[in-house]
Design a protein around this motif. Structure first.
Motif, PDB file in Angstrom:
ATOM      1  N   PHE A   1      15.634  20.092 -41.576  1.00  0.00           N
ATOM      2  CA  PHE A   1      15.982  19.588 -40.244  1.00  0.00           C
ATOM      3  C   PHE A   1      14.930  18.627 -39.701  1.00  0.00           C
ATOM      4  O   PHE A   1      15.252  17.666 -39.006  1.00  0.00           O
ATOM      5  N   ASP A   2      13.660  18.866 -40.037  1.00  0.00           N
ATOM      6  CA  ASP A   2      12.578  18.041 -39.477  1.00  0.00           C
ATOM      7  C   ASP A   2      12.703  16.574 -39.875  1.00  0.00           C
ATOM      8  O   ASP A   2      12.163  15.708 -39.195  1.00  0.00           O
ATOM      9  N   ARG A   3      13.383  16.296 -40.972  1.00  0.00           N
ATOM     10  CA  ARG A   3      13.573  14.898 -41.354  1.00  0.00           C
ATOM     11  C   ARG A   3      14.448  14.185 -40.322  1.00  0.00           C
ATOM     12  O   ARG A   3      14.314  12.987 -40.092  1.00  0.00           O
ATOM     13  N   PHE A   4      15.361  14.932 -39.688  1.00  0.00           N
ATOM     14  CA  PHE A   4      16.269  14.350 -38.705  1.00  0.00           C
ATOM     15  C   PHE A   4      15.661  14.337 -37.311  1.00  0.00           C
ATOM     16  O   PHE A   4      15.694  13.325 -36.603  1.00  0.00           O
ATOM     17  N   LEU A   5      15.064  15.439 -36.909  1.00  0.00           N
ATOM     18  CA  LEU A   5      14.599  15.563 -35.528  1.00  0.00           C
ATOM     19  C   LEU A   5      13.347  16.432 -35.483  1.00  0.00           C
ATOM     20  O   LEU A   5      13.303  17.502 -36.086  1.00  0.00           O
ATOM     21  N   ASN A   6      12.337  15.946 -34.766  1.00  0.00           N
ATOM     22  CA  ASN A   6      11.121  16.732 -34.570  1.00  0.00           C
ATOM     23  C   ASN A   6      10.419  16.247 -33.307  1.00  0.00           C
ATOM     24  O   ASN A   6      10.887  15.324 -32.640  1.00  0.00           O
ATOM     25  N   ASP A   7       9.287  16.857 -32.992  1.00  0.00           N
ATOM     26  CA  ASP A   7       8.597  16.557 -31.733  1.00  0.00           C
ATOM     27  C   ASP A   7       8.105  15.120 -31.627  1.00  0.00           C
ATOM     28  O   ASP A   7       7.835  14.637 -30.530  1.00  0.00           O
ATOM     29  N   SER A   8       7.971  14.417 -32.753  1.00  0.00           N
ATOM     30  CA  SER A   8       7.470  13.044 -32.695  1.00  0.00           C
ATOM     31  C   SER A   8       8.480  12.090 -32.083  1.00  0.00           C
ATOM     32  O   SER A   8       8.168  10.927 -31.839  1.00  0.00           O
ATOM     33  N   ARG A   9       9.703  12.561 -31.826  1.00  0.00           N
ATOM     34  CA  ARG A   9      10.715  11.712 -31.194  1.00  0.00           C
ATOM     35  C   ARG A   9      10.337  11.332 -29.766  1.00  0.00           C
ATOM     36  O   ARG A   9      10.909  10.410 -29.203  1.00  0.00           O
ATOM     37  N   LEU A  10       9.398  12.054 -29.170  1.00  0.00           N
ATOM     38  CA  LEU A  10       8.950  11.734 -27.823  1.00  0.00           C
ATOM     39  C   LEU A  10       7.629  11.000 -27.934  1.00  0.00           C
ATOM     40  O   LEU A  10       6.624  11.545 -28.372  1.00  0.00           O
ATOM     41  N   GLY A  11       7.623   9.715 -27.562  1.00  0.00           N
ATOM     42  CA  GLY A  11       6.444   8.882 -27.701  1.00  0.00           C
ATOM     43  C   GLY A  11       5.363   9.244 -26.703  1.00  0.00           C
ATOM     44  O   GLY A  11       5.581  10.012 -25.757  1.00  0.00           O
ATOM     45  N   PRO A  12       4.147   8.689 -26.868  1.00  0.00           N
ATOM     46  CA  PRO A  12       3.038   8.991 -25.971  1.00  0.00           C
ATOM     47  C   PRO A  12       3.283   8.541 -24.533  1.00  0.00           C
ATOM     48  O   PRO A  12       2.717   9.089 -23.601  1.00  0.00           O
ATOM     49  N   ASP A  13       4.180   7.527 -24.362  1.00  0.00           N
ATOM     50  CA  ASP A  13       4.498   7.075 -23.006  1.00  0.00           C
ATOM     51  C   ASP A  13       5.642   7.869 -22.391  1.00  0.00           C
ATOM     52  O   ASP A  13       6.110   7.547 -21.296  1.00  0.00           O
TER      53      ASP A  13
ATOM     54  N   ASN B   1      19.345  28.234 -33.005  1.00  0.00           N
ATOM     55  CA  ASN B   1      18.495  28.391 -31.817  1.00  0.00           C
ATOM     56  C   ASN B   1      17.313  27.430 -31.851  1.00  0.00           C
ATOM     57  O   ASN B   1      16.946  26.846 -30.824  1.00  0.00           O
ATOM     58  N   ARG B   2      16.729  27.268 -33.030  1.00  0.00           N
ATOM     59  CA  ARG B   2      15.603  26.347 -33.156  1.00  0.00           C
ATOM     60  C   ARG B   2      16.032  24.911 -32.819  1.00  0.00           C
ATOM     61  O   ARG B   2      15.353  24.190 -32.084  1.00  0.00           O
ATOM     62  N   GLU B   3      17.164  24.498 -33.382  1.00  0.00           N
ATOM     63  CA  GLU B   3      17.625  23.134 -33.134  1.00  0.00           C
ATOM     64  C   GLU B   3      18.008  22.933 -31.673  1.00  0.00           C
ATOM     65  O   GLU B   3      17.653  21.910 -31.059  1.00  0.00           O
ATOM     66  N   LEU B   4      18.738  23.862 -31.095  1.00  0.00           N
ATOM     67  CA  LEU B   4      19.176  23.720 -29.704  1.00  0.00           C
ATOM     68  C   LEU B   4      17.987  23.696 -28.747  1.00  0.00           C
ATOM     69  O   LEU B   4      17.990  22.956 -27.756  1.00  0.00           O
ATOM     70  N   GLU B   5      16.960  24.505 -29.049  1.00  0.00           N
ATOM     71  CA  GLU B   5      15.761  24.505 -28.200  1.00  0.00           C
ATOM     72  C   GLU B   5      15.065  23.150 -28.234  1.00  0.00           C
ATOM     73  O   GLU B   5      14.659  22.617 -27.190  1.00  0.00           O
ATOM     74  N   LEU B   6      14.951  22.550 -29.433  1.00  0.00           N
ATOM     75  CA  LEU B   6      14.291  21.250 -29.556  1.00  0.00           C
ATOM     76  C   LEU B   6      15.126  20.149 -28.904  1.00  0.00           C
ATOM     77  O   LEU B   6      14.593  19.279 -28.201  1.00  0.00           O
ATOM     78  N   ILE B   7      16.437  20.187 -29.109  1.00  0.00           N
ATOM     79  CA  ILE B   7      17.322  19.187 -28.499  1.00  0.00           C
ATOM     80  C   ILE B   7      17.207  19.236 -26.984  1.00  0.00           C
ATOM     81  O   ILE B   7      17.130  18.193 -26.312  1.00  0.00           O
ATOM     82  N   ALA B   8      17.175  20.434 -26.418  1.00  0.00           N
ATOM     83  CA  ALA B   8      17.053  20.572 -24.963  1.00  0.00           C
ATOM     84  C   ALA B   8      15.692  20.096 -24.483  1.00  0.00           C
ATOM     85  O   ALA B   8      15.576  19.408 -23.450  1.00  0.00           O
TER      86      ALA B   8
END
Length: 705
Positions: A387-399, A326-333
């Motif tokens: 999991f955070d090593r693969f995907l986390n909120d920093s994947r979305l840049g400031p722009d 659920n945590r991963e799917l929520e972040l992916i979405a």
């Protein structure tokens, strides 16, 4: 004066026609107090991402404009500036067209690895959103005047007017008469003719520097590139070399002095640049939409597919599994990555249906979603992966532009991997998918050899030098001066110092474009509206003009389809087992991970030809480390690396496993926090995940931090 901006510069990505990197051009423009500069590389936008990124790093103190010099069917070169996104899309499609459409002939004097030139009808078809200049000495007007006189020049201009129209107002004009001053003999006569031509045809003038290098010192590199392009030496080049170093970046005040008699030509640069609204931030790239059932979003489809696959693979899901999924799917979405995961999953499914082994590698193995969808093969819950090593909120840049996750897929090398690549092409088309480029730069031996040829050194001396040169670039086994001496080039040789100096200037500049071994980019719609494409040497493949880093920096999705020789061996082995009648081994997952006889041979270092543990360093450590299970093997592979070796971690880990040394968890006051993270590695920090977990637990960092 009304100011000045530079609207015609070439970088080394014009391949032997520019002598400085895009970054060096940005730095020189900033030093000269230029507010904007347009990069117009020859027949491509190869250097545009690095030009844009470096300007971005400077907080856009320099506005980076985009364009290209386009080689025409008569051998002349038309500079094109991008005004709008439509213009950029048209430029990319136009360049792609010139690269892909076979030509019955190539213009005389066009010496290129892959002949590329546009017809006038193609230029007209893709002209919307573009602004044309008449160009320098290679432009259609000036080259016609030089070779055939005023009437031919007027005829060449008429072709441009027929495409871009006639307008005297620089705030609306789409065609400008370009003027350059480089202190050359006969230059003023030519400029007088161009001024009269502009008056007669009611067209605005535009002053440019015709930049070929950032600073005067780079003129030497330009001379080397001219010799390489013309297949000659400095001694024999003669008048093919520039007579001075005037094609460097100049300040507005210097250009104001140079064109003090033509203030309108300077002012028009400001008017024109104000109309160039497009930047690479505005690419308009979209990742393909994955087809879903009617009324079902990609987020919903991924969730349903993931939960169904999890129940089939694991059975009843524990609370830990449900929480992680659920945590991963929520972040992916939230990051809008569902389509990406669905497409990768679909490619893996197709490969499995075609009996092609496929396995995800790298940090994607930390994802529970990837595991249950059979993209990866390692259980991240059982193996306590982060999991955070693969995907986390920093994947979305400031722009707001996403930095896409990197899922690398391993396939058996050879024909099977090529089938997967061709399947991607069949789904998205030759203009909707492409391999990423690989920029081959001047480094080490190849730089010295080419400089040596230009300076007139013999092949025997250059061969001796190559045999002495260390593998790689820096540091070298021998000092460069010592290498030259041993090659038979004396230190006092008048050109030895030039070779050392030129090697320093050339190092890292692009030499030619190659093909990335496995990286592919795909797009919703036409990829050739985002980046120009070129046919690869291998039939049935196309490549884009940017490498993997350029694509990543601009938010373009890359998927790696990597060919692994060991995967081919494994696939053949499994197939031979089946052919022999062995009913227990059908897939890789059927191989037991804890076979005692296998680990006995591993502990005895009987591992010649065994992937990952066949090096002499690994074989020397195996009898001491004594791996007994898969996690032990992971530690064994990780410990024979520069980091653990230079950090003196090898001996403590082995002694602690043998009970010779007591286990130490850094500090008793934090042992209750550190022990769950480092218990399996006996208190030694061995894996990147452990470093990240310690930062998150001890310093309270978020995954994105």
């Amino acid at each position: 004066m009304s100011g000045y901006v530079e609207l015609h510069a070439r970088s080394a990505f014009s391949f032997l026609r520019g002598a400085s990197s895009p970054e060096a051009l940005v730095d020189a423009a900033l030093a000269a107090d230029l507010p904007a500069m347009a990069l117009l590389d020859r027949d491509g936008v190869y250097g545009a991402p690095r030009f844009y990124s470096h300007a971005h790093e400077a907080s856009f103190a320099l506005r980076p404009r985009v364009g290209a010099e386009l080689t025409m069917e008569d051998g002349s070169v038309v500079p094109l500036l991008v005004a709008t996104r439509l213009g950029y899309q048209n430029l990319c499609q136009l360049i792609t067209e010139t690269k892909f459409i076979p030509r019955s002939h190539a213009p005389i004097s066009l010496d290129r690895k892959r002949p590329c030139y546009a017809t006038w009808s193609e230029l007209a078809r893709f002209s919307a959103g573009l602004i044309a200049l008449t160009g320098d000495e290679e432009g259609p007007v000036r080259s016609a005047w030089r070779t055939a006189g005023a009437a031919a020049a007027a005829e060449a201009l008429a072709r441009l007017i027929a495409i871009f129209g006639r307008e005297t107002d620089p705030t609306h004009a789409r065609l400008f008469i370009e003027l350059q001053r480089h202190h050359l003999r006969g230059e003023e006569r030519e400029l007088t003719f161009l001024r009269d031509l502009a008056t007669a045809h009611r067209l605005p003038l535009l002053a440019t520097g015709g930049i070929a290098y950032a600073i005067p010192a780079h003129r030497e590199v330009a001379d080397v590139f001219t010799c390489l392009r013309e297949h000659t030496t400095l001694d024999a080049a003669g008048r093919r070399l520039a007579v001075n170093a005037q094609r460097h970046v100049k300040s507005p005040s210097a250009m104001g002095e140079l064109f003090r008699d033509l203030p309108s030509a300077l002012a028009n640069t400001v008017h024109l640049e104000a109309r160039l609204e497009f930047t690479l931030q505005n690419l308009g790239y979209e990742f393909p939409v994955f087809p879903t059932p009617p009324g079902v979003t990609m987020d919903q489809h991924l969730r349903a597919a993931t939960l169904a696959a999890a129940r089939e693979k694991i059975g009843t899901l524990s609370a830990r599994w449900e929480e992680q999924l659920n945590r991963e799917l929520e972040l992916i979405a939230r990051l809008k990555f569902s389509g990406y995961f669905l497409i990768v999953w679909d490619i893996c499914r197709w490969a499995s249906d075609q009996n092609i082994l496929v396995q995800g590698r790298g940090s994607a193995a930390n994802s529970a979603v990837c595991y249950v969808l059979n993209i990866t093969a390692v259980d991240p819950i059982k193996n306590q992966l982060l999991f955070d090593r693969f995907l986390n909120d920093s994947r979305l840049g400031p722009d707001g532009r996403p930095s896409w996750p990197d899922i690398d897929l391993d396939f058996p090398s050879g024909e099977r991997r090529e089938r997967v690549i061709q399947e991607v092409y069949s789904r998205y088309g030759q203009r909707g998918a492409a391999m990423t480029a690989n920029v081959i730069a001047y480094r080490g031996r190849n730089a010295i050899r080419e400089i040596g040829k230009v300076l007139g050194f013999g092949d025997d001396a250059l061969d001796r030098f190559s045999s002495l040169y260390a593998n790689g670039d820096f540091p070298q086994t021998l000092d460069l001066q010592e290498q030259l001496k041993l090659s038979g080039i004396a230190a006092h040789h008048p050109r030895a110092a030039a070779m050392v100096r030129l090697r320093q200037h050339l190092h890292g500049l692009p030499r030619h474009l190659g093909q990335h071994p496995g990286g592919m980019v795909i797009s919703l719609g036409q990829l050739d509206k985002v980046v120009p494409l070129e046919p690869a040497t291998m039939p049935g493949r196309s490549i884009c003009q940017w490498d993997k880093d350029d694509c990543e920096n601009l938010g373009i999705v890359k998927i790696d389809f990597l060919g692994l020789g060991m995967m081919a061996v494994l696939q053949e082995t499994v197939e031979l087992c089946v052919a022999r009648g062995d009913t227990t081994i059908r897939t890789l997952s059927d191989i037991p991970p804890d076979d005692p006889l296998t680990y006995e041979k591993i502990r005895a270092a009987d591992t010649v030809g065994v992937f990952q543990i066949e090096s002499r360093a690994q074989m020397a450590t195996l009898p001491r480390f004594k791996p007994r299970n898969l996690y032990d093997l992971a530690m064994q592979v990780a410990i024979v690396r520069p980091g653990p070796i230079t950090g003196h971690l090898v001996h403590p880990l082995i002694r602690r496993r043998d009970g010779v040394e007591s286990i130490d968890y850094i500090d008793p006051s934090v042992e209750h926090i550190v022990k769950p993270i480092l218990e399996r590695t006996k208190g030694v920090i061995l894996f990147q995940e452990q470093m990240l977990q310690l930062a998150m637990q001890l310093a309270k960092f978020k995954g994105s931090e």
